[in-house]
Scaffold this motif. Structure first.
Motif, PDB file in Angstrom:
ATOM      1  N   PRO A 119     -34.714 -47.277  -0.556  1.00 31.57           N
ATOM      2  CA  PRO A 119     -33.881 -46.191  -0.018  1.00 31.57           C
ATOM      3  C   PRO A 119     -32.409 -46.599   0.033  1.00 31.57           C
ATOM      4  O   PRO A 119     -32.083 -47.793   0.120  1.00 31.57           O
ATOM      5  CB  PRO A 119     -34.448 -45.994   1.407  1.00 31.57           C
ATOM      6  CG  PRO A 119     -35.081 -47.299   1.742  1.00 31.57           C
ATOM      7  CD  PRO A 119     -35.607 -47.858   0.457  1.00 31.57           C
ATOM      8  N   LEU A 120     -31.567 -45.596  -0.078  1.00 24.87           N
ATOM      9  CA  LEU A 120     -30.135 -45.873  -0.023  1.00 24.87           C
ATOM     10  C   LEU A 120     -29.776 -46.486   1.333  1.00 24.87           C
ATOM     11  O   LEU A 120     -30.197 -46.000   2.390  1.00 24.87           O
ATOM     12  CB  LEU A 120     -29.338 -44.576  -0.234  1.00 24.87           C
ATOM     13  CG  LEU A 120     -29.466 -43.946  -1.618  1.00 24.87           C
ATOM     14  CD1 LEU A 120     -28.716 -42.626  -1.660  1.00 24.87           C
ATOM     15  CD2 LEU A 120     -28.965 -44.895  -2.689  1.00 24.87           C
ATOM     16  N   ARG A 121     -29.028 -47.529   1.299  1.00 26.57           N
ATOM     17  CA  ARG A 121     -28.688 -48.256   2.522  1.00 26.57           C
ATOM     18  C   ARG A 121     -27.604 -47.515   3.301  1.00 26.57           C
ATOM     19  O   ARG A 121     -26.623 -47.037   2.731  1.00 26.57           O
ATOM     20  CB  ARG A 121     -28.199 -49.656   2.144  1.00 26.57           C
ATOM     21  CG  ARG A 121     -27.949 -50.542   3.355  1.00 26.57           C
ATOM     22  CD  ARG A 121     -27.515 -51.910   2.898  1.00 26.57           C
ATOM     23  NE  ARG A 121     -27.217 -52.767   4.032  1.00 26.57           N
ATOM     24  CZ  ARG A 121     -26.741 -54.002   3.904  1.00 26.57           C
ATOM     25  NH1 ARG A 121     -26.527 -54.495   2.691  1.00 26.57           N
ATOM     26  NH2 ARG A 121     -26.493 -54.723   4.981  1.00 26.57           N
ATOM     27  N   ASN A 122     -27.836 -47.395   4.602  1.00 21.24           N
ATOM     28  CA  ASN A 122     -26.846 -46.755   5.474  1.00 21.24           C
ATOM     29  C   ASN A 122     -25.756 -47.772   5.803  1.00 21.24           C
ATOM     30  O   ASN A 122     -25.954 -48.704   6.582  1.00 21.24           O
ATOM     31  CB  ASN A 122     -27.524 -46.255   6.750  1.00 21.24           C
ATOM     32  CG  ASN A 122     -26.562 -45.442   7.599  1.00 21.24           C
ATOM     33  OD1 ASN A 122     -25.392 -45.287   7.269  1.00 21.24           O
ATOM     34  ND2 ASN A 122     -27.064 -44.915   8.709  1.00 21.24           N
ATOM     35  N   THR A 123     -24.606 -47.565   5.194  1.00 20.54           N
ATOM     36  CA  THR A 123     -23.502 -48.517   5.369  1.00 20.54           C
ATOM     37  C   THR A 123     -22.579 -48.143   6.536  1.00 20.54           C
ATOM     38  O   THR A 123     -21.603 -48.838   6.797  1.00 20.54           O
ATOM     39  CB  THR A 123     -22.675 -48.598   4.076  1.00 20.54           C
ATOM     40  OG1 THR A 123     -22.193 -47.289   3.754  1.00 20.54           O
ATOM     41  CG2 THR A 123     -23.528 -49.104   2.920  1.00 20.54           C
ATOM     42  N   SER A 124     -22.920 -47.030   7.195  1.00 18.26           N
ATOM     43  CA  SER A 124     -22.061 -46.608   8.323  1.00 18.26           C
ATOM     44  C   SER A 124     -22.067 -47.650   9.431  1.00 18.26           C
ATOM     45  O   SER A 124     -21.022 -47.981  10.013  1.00 18.26           O
ATOM     46  CB  SER A 124     -22.540 -45.266   8.875  1.00 18.26           C
ATOM     47  OG  SER A 124     -22.473 -44.279   7.870  1.00 18.26           O
ATOM     48  N   LEU A 125     -23.249 -48.173   9.740  1.00 19.01           N
ATOM     49  CA  LEU A 125     -23.356 -49.179  10.799  1.00 19.01           C
ATOM     50  C   LEU A 125     -22.585 -50.437  10.425  1.00 19.01           C
ATOM     51  O   LEU A 125     -21.905 -51.042  11.270  1.00 19.01           O
ATOM     52  CB  LEU A 125     -24.829 -49.506  11.055  1.00 19.01           C
ATOM     53  CG  LEU A 125     -25.122 -50.443  12.226  1.00 19.01           C
ATOM     54  CD1 LEU A 125     -24.585 -49.845  13.536  1.00 19.01           C
ATOM     55  CD2 LEU A 125     -26.617 -50.708  12.329  1.00 19.01           C
ATOM     56  N   ASP A 126     -22.679 -50.825   9.157  1.00 21.22           N
ATOM     57  CA  ASP A 126     -21.917 -51.996   8.718  1.00 21.22           C
ATOM     58  C   ASP A 126     -20.419 -51.757   8.853  1.00 21.22           C
ATOM     59  O   ASP A 126     -19.654 -52.657   9.226  1.00 21.22           O
ATOM     60  CB  ASP A 126     -22.259 -52.321   7.259  1.00 21.22           C
ATOM     61  CG  ASP A 126     -23.696 -52.790   7.105  1.00 21.22           C
ATOM     62  OD1 ASP A 126     -24.271 -53.252   8.123  1.00 21.22           O
ATOM     63  OD2 ASP A 126     -24.246 -52.698   5.984  1.00 21.22           O
TER      64      ASP A 126
END
Length: 385
Positions: free
Chosen positions: A284-291
């Protein structure tokens, strides 16, 4: 035992029962093909003649599986007898036979259709002379007048439609409604002779086992001189060594072979329906918002700008109050505090402390410590919990 195995087992049992019933009720069929194979016991094979040939030729018979061209290219022979029974050779092989005859050998050709190489050399052509379902073969010599062979199954009906001078007619096809027609002749060729018989069927198993026909066969071959005789046998016997021909000629092996093929087809069919290609695992596409948030937080933490972080937290809190709680945030007064307390249900002390910290965050000249940032973050999150 899983469901798939049970399904295969049931299908296999059904197939075996059907084959067993077919085998029990099977009627033996007779192979009436004119194969002229020395190993065949079918009606028109030469198995019986092959077993009796040594006695007929007084042990002077030699069976050769090579074609005449190969054999005579490797062997130099004195005059001898040559026998060909319904066999197809190439042009070079027939020419080798003619060469041997011209040097003193005798060739006994028993073929329904005379090879063109022979016909062109001796000048006599065979043709259809009879259309009857039964023929009687007789020899013209008076001492053999009581010997004959009766053909009642698929005679070829071939013979010589015209006879030239100096050709000796040794045998004829006799019919009730038609005149006798020559089917066995003797032609001089060089130092030897060519004997041509257009009805080799009388040598097959079906006719040799009938009473009286053996005597006719003995009379026919009596024209050959008593010397070494070479019989060029059909090459069909060599192909019988092929394993599939052996398997298919044996009923038990044949049914086992078909069961094996049927089982493989069923196995492939069911597996093709129940199995599909492996579906690749797609990450799945990684959620980079948290990063991103963590990176920004670390940046502010390293810079030590607690006031700016506290101001952004207060701004985010007020925006959420306007959007979610529908409370005007223009004046952070006592009325605002009451509305916020009613909407959230939190203690008034917590609400007042949070408003104080928000106002401090909005004051550009206020001195903000790390503890203030921690406290406002905890309070604002607690209000909306």
């Amino acid at each position: 035992m899983n469901k798939t195995f049970k399904t295969y087992a049931v299908i296999f049992v059904i197939v075996m029962i059907v084959l067993a019933l077919l085998e029990v009720n099977k009627k033996e069929t007779t192979d009436w093909r004119k194969n002229f194979d020395i190993n065949e016991k079918s009606p028109f094979g030469l198995f019986v003649f092959n077993n009796e040939a040594k006695n007929l030729f007084k042990n002077n018979l030699k069976k050769i599986e090579q074609i005449p061209y190969e054999y005579y290219s490797q062997h130099k022979k004195d005059p001898h007898n040559i026998i060909v029974i319904e066999n197809n050779f190439d042009k070079e092989s027939w020419n080798k036979i003619l060469t041997q005859v011209s040097e003193g050998s005798d060739a006994f050709l028993m073929v329904a259709r005379m090879p063109k190489e022979i016909s062109d050399s001796i000048g006599y052509y065979d043709s259809e002379i009879s259309f009857e379902e039964e023929n009687v073969l007789k020899l013209t010599d008076k001492k053999y007048q009581n010997d004959f062979a009766k053909l009642d199954k698929f005679p070829s009906g071939r013979g010589f439609s015209f006879i030239k001078p100096k050709v000796e007619v040794l045998g004829k096809t006799v019919e009730k409604k038609n005149t006798d027609q020559a089917n066995f002749i003797k032609v001089k060729f060089g130092k030897g002779y060519i004997y041509a018989h257009t009805e080799p069927l009388f040598l097959t198993n079906y006719y040799l086992l009938k009473p009286g026909n053996v005597k006719y066969a003995q009379d026919v071959f009596s024209y050959l001189p008593d010397r070494e005789t070479i019989w060029f046998v059909s090459s069909k016997s060599s192909t019988s060594r092929f394993f599939m021909r052996f398997v298919l000629s044996n009923p038990a092996l044949k049914y086992a072979w078909w069961v094996l093929l049927g089982g493989l087809i069923l196995f492939i069919f069911f597996n093709a329906k129940r199995k599909q290609r492996i579906v690749p695992v797609t990450e799945p596409l990684r959620n980079t918002s948290l990063d991103f948030v963590k990176s920004i937080g670390n940046l502010y933490l390293q810079e030590g700008d607690f006031h700016d972080m506290m101001a952004k937290k207060a701004q985010y809190f007020l925006n959420k109050v306007r959007m979610d709680l529908l409370i005007d945030t223009q004046n952070l007064d006592e009325e605002f505090a009451k509305k916020l307390q009613l909407k959230t249900g939190k203690p008034m002390e917590m609400i007042n402390e949070a408003i104080t910290l928000v106002k401090k965050a909005q004051d550009p000249y206020a001195s903000v410590m790390k503890e203030d940032l921690t406290r406002i973050n905890k309070l604002l999150d607690e209000i909306f919990k």
